[in-house]
Design a protein around this motif. Structure first.
Motif, short mmCIF file in Angstrom:
data_model
loop_
_atom_site.label_atom_id
_atom_site.label_comp_id
_atom_site.label_asym_id
_atom_site.label_seq_id
_atom_site.Cartn_x
_atom_site.Cartn_y
_atom_site.Cartn_z
N THR A 149 0.84 -1.19 0.00
CA THR A 149 0.00 0.00 0.00
C THR A 149 0.88 1.24 0.00
O THR A 149 1.81 1.35 0.80
N ASN A 150 0.58 2.16 -0.90
CA ASN A 150 1.36 3.38 -1.05
C ASN A 150 0.43 4.51 -1.44
O ASN A 150 -0.37 4.39 -2.36
N ALA A 151 0.53 5.64 -0.74
CA ALA A 151 -0.40 6.75 -0.96
C ALA A 151 0.12 7.80 -1.92
O ALA A 151 -0.64 8.66 -2.36
N ASP A 152 1.40 7.76 -2.26
CA ASP A 152 2.00 8.80 -3.09
C ASP A 152 1.84 8.45 -4.56
O ASP A 152 2.43 7.48 -5.04
N PRO A 153 1.09 9.22 -5.35
CA PRO A 153 0.86 8.90 -6.75
C PRO A 153 2.13 8.98 -7.61
O PRO A 153 2.16 8.45 -8.72
N ALA A 154 3.16 9.66 -7.11
CA ALA A 154 4.41 9.77 -7.87
C ALA A 154 5.26 8.51 -7.77
O ALA A 154 6.22 8.34 -8.52
N LEU A 155 4.89 7.63 -6.84
CA LEU A 155 5.66 6.41 -6.62
C LEU A 155 4.91 5.20 -7.16
O LEU A 155 3.75 4.97 -6.82
N SER A 156 5.57 4.43 -7.99
CA SER A 156 5.03 3.15 -8.46
C SER A 156 5.75 2.06 -7.69
O SER A 156 6.98 1.94 -7.77
N VAL A 157 4.98 1.26 -6.94
CA VAL A 157 5.58 0.31 -6.00
C VAL A 157 5.04 -1.09 -6.24
O VAL A 157 3.83 -1.29 -6.39
N THR A 158 5.93 -2.08 -6.29
CA THR A 158 5.55 -3.49 -6.30
C THR A 158 6.41 -4.22 -5.28
O THR A 158 7.53 -3.80 -4.97
N ALA A 159 5.89 -5.32 -4.77
CA ALA A 159 6.62 -6.11 -3.78
C ALA A 159 6.44 -7.60 -4.08
O ALA A 159 5.37 -8.02 -4.55
N PHE A 160 7.49 -8.37 -3.81
CA PHE A 160 7.50 -9.79 -4.15
C PHE A 160 8.16 -10.59 -3.03
O PHE A 160 9.03 -10.09 -2.31
N ARG A 161 7.74 -11.85 -2.91
CA ARG A 161 8.39 -12.78 -1.99
C ARG A 161 8.96 -13.93 -2.80
O ARG A 161 8.23 -14.61 -3.51
N ASN A 162 10.27 -14.14 -2.68
CA ASN A 162 10.92 -15.25 -3.36
C ASN A 162 10.70 -16.56 -2.61
O ASN A 162 10.29 -16.56 -1.44
N THR A 163 11.00 -17.65 -3.28
CA THR A 163 10.79 -18.96 -2.65
C THR A 163 11.69 -19.17 -1.44
O THR A 163 11.38 -19.98 -0.57
N ASP A 164 12.84 -18.46 -1.37
CA ASP A 164 13.73 -18.60 -0.22
C ASP A 164 13.35 -17.67 0.93
O ASP A 164 14.05 -17.59 1.94
N GLY A 165 12.23 -16.95 0.78
CA GLY A 165 11.75 -16.08 1.85
C GLY A 165 12.16 -14.63 1.71
O GLY A 165 11.61 -13.76 2.40
N ARG A 166 13.15 -14.34 0.88
CA ARG A 166 13.54 -12.94 0.69
C ARG A 166 12.39 -12.14 0.07
O ARG A 166 11.66 -12.65 -0.76
N ARG A 167 12.30 -10.88 0.46
CA ARG A 167 11.29 -10.00 -0.09
C ARG A 167 11.98 -8.87 -0.87
O ARG A 167 13.03 -8.37 -0.46
N VAL A 168 11.36 -8.50 -1.96
CA VAL A 168 11.92 -7.48 -2.84
C VAL A 168 10.86 -6.40 -3.07
O VAL A 168 9.72 -6.70 -3.40
N ILE A 169 11.26 -5.15 -2.86
CA ILE A 169 10.38 -4.02 -3.11
C ILE A 169 10.99 -3.19 -4.23
O ILE A 169 12.16 -2.79 -4.16
N GLU A 170 10.21 -2.95 -5.28
CA GLU A 170 10.65 -2.12 -6.40
C GLU A 170 9.86 -0.81 -6.35
O GLU A 170 8.63 -0.81 -6.38
N ILE A 171 10.60 0.32 -6.26
CA ILE A 171 9.95 1.62 -6.16
C ILE A 171 10.48 2.53 -7.26
O ILE A 171 11.67 2.84 -7.31
N LEU A 172 9.59 2.95 -8.14
CA LEU A 172 9.94 3.87 -9.21
C LEU A 172 9.42 5.26 -8.85
O LEU A 172 8.22 5.47 -8.76
N ASN A 173 10.36 6.16 -8.62
CA ASN A 173 10.00 7.54 -8.29
C ASN A 173 9.92 8.33 -9.60
O ASN A 173 10.94 8.62 -10.22
N THR A 174 8.71 8.68 -10.02
CA THR A 174 8.53 9.41 -11.28
C THR A 174 8.61 10.92 -11.09
O THR A 174 8.56 11.67 -12.08
#
Length: 333
Positions: free
Chosen positions: A250-275
């Motif tokens: 969840t992200n409230a800033d419209p300038a930020l495009s955010v996705t998040a993922f969980r890998n099979t080994d448990g690591r989590r990855v967040i990708e944030i594009l600041n436009t």
């Protein structure tokens, strides 16, 4: 080439036929569209199985097999038209043929040139139990425009081909050209979220001359140039690994495009594009317990997945500083 790829650790091989042999088609040519003649459906299915078996004998397992490429588009090169119903009719022949062959090969369909036009093919497959049983993965291109809807299916979905059109080489990250790195990064984010896709395949990896590929090869010679499009793709593919699942963010800033993922080994990855053209800060509440100090990488005009000290955690709160017009990748154990 496939053997060389396998030696590097590649395990997935996707074979997609652009046309049936000329004599099986209404126009008598592999080029310029034409349709598969109904009387040749079984022969074409056998032909595709023979192809996969040839690779199997050479030590390469075709994991994913497609029978059509851009069935909604007539090209001057190898191409073949299918309506959604014609695709369904052929799948009801190809599916049993592949199963009877003993191949451990899954079928994909239908690689429509437009993501929006793929929807009709997906709906036709979902509506027919036999065709639905035959298909493992839905595939579509996005040349008709950006992804605006998910495919109407619970199957895996690949955006299986796209690159910006044109014959101009450009290495820039953010120049408004429409084929810069930032454009590709934004398209990946949009396809994974709005399109709910499981994969993003860029066309093409490396090419000669004035190319929109990721890498420009010299001709002649061994020199090469790397575009920022390459690093946009790498910022996702290096950290989000096969088998990962997308998780809510969840992200409230419209300038930020955010996705998040969980890998099979448990690591989590967040990708944030600041436009935005200014630095931003963002704060997230993490679910799933405490994390060690996360790693962060920035890709922009001067950096290419460069480690950066821009993120910290306190308890379950993650805080990050985001460079303007940049992609920030955060990796949590």
């Amino acid at each position: 080439m496939a053997k060389e790829a396998k030696a590097y650790g590649v395990k997935r091989f996707y074979a997609d036929a652009w046309s049936a042999p000329a004599f099986m088609k209404t126009n008598g040519s592999e080029n310029d569209g034409g349709e598969l003649l109904p009387a040749w459906r079984q022969a074409y299915a056998n032909y595709l199985v023979k192809y996969a078996k040839f690779y199997q004998r050479e030590g390469i397992r075709i994991t994913d097999l497609g029978f059509t490429n851009e069935p909604d588009w007539t090209a001057t090169y190898a191409s073949m038209r299918f309506t959604p119903q014609q695709a369904v009719d052929f799948l009801k022949v190809l599916g049993p043929t592949v199963r009877a062959s003993g191949l451990k090969t899954e079928l994909v369909c239908c690689d429509a040139a437009g993501w929006d036009r793929q929807v009709a093919f997906t709906e036709a497959i979902e509506a027919d139990p036999e065709a639905d049983k035959a298909v493992r993965t839905i595939t579509g291109h996005r040349y008709s425009g950006a992804t605006t809807v998910p495919q109407p299916t619970d199957k895996h979905v690949w955006m299986s081909e796209w690159s910006p059109d044109g014959t101009t080489w450009n290495e820039n990250w953010d120049d408004g050209s429409g084929y810069d790195g930032l454009t590709v990064a934004a398209d990946i984010q949009n396809t994974l979220t709005v399109g709910n896709a499981n994969a993003y395949v860029y066309w093409t990896g490396a090419s000669l001359g004035a190319t929109r590929g990721l890498i420009q090869l010299a001709n002649p010679g061994d020199d090469y140039r790397v575009s920022k499009r390459y690093w946009a793709l790498a910022a996702f593919s290096r950290f989000i690994r096969p088998g990962a699942v997308r998780v809510p963010v969840t992200n409230a800033d419209p300038a930020l495009s955010v996705t998040a993922f969980r890998n099979t080994d448990g690591r989590r990855v967040i990708e944030i594009l600041n436009t935005a053209t200014t630095e931003k800060s963002a704060e997230f509440t993490l679910r799933g317990g405490h994390d060690r100090q996360p790693d962060a990488y920035v890709t922009d005009g001067t950096r290419s997945i460069t480690p950066a000290d821009v993120v910290s955690t306190h308890g379950t709160t993650l805080t990050t500083r985001l460079a303007p017009r940049a992609l920030t990748t955060i990796v949590l154990d």
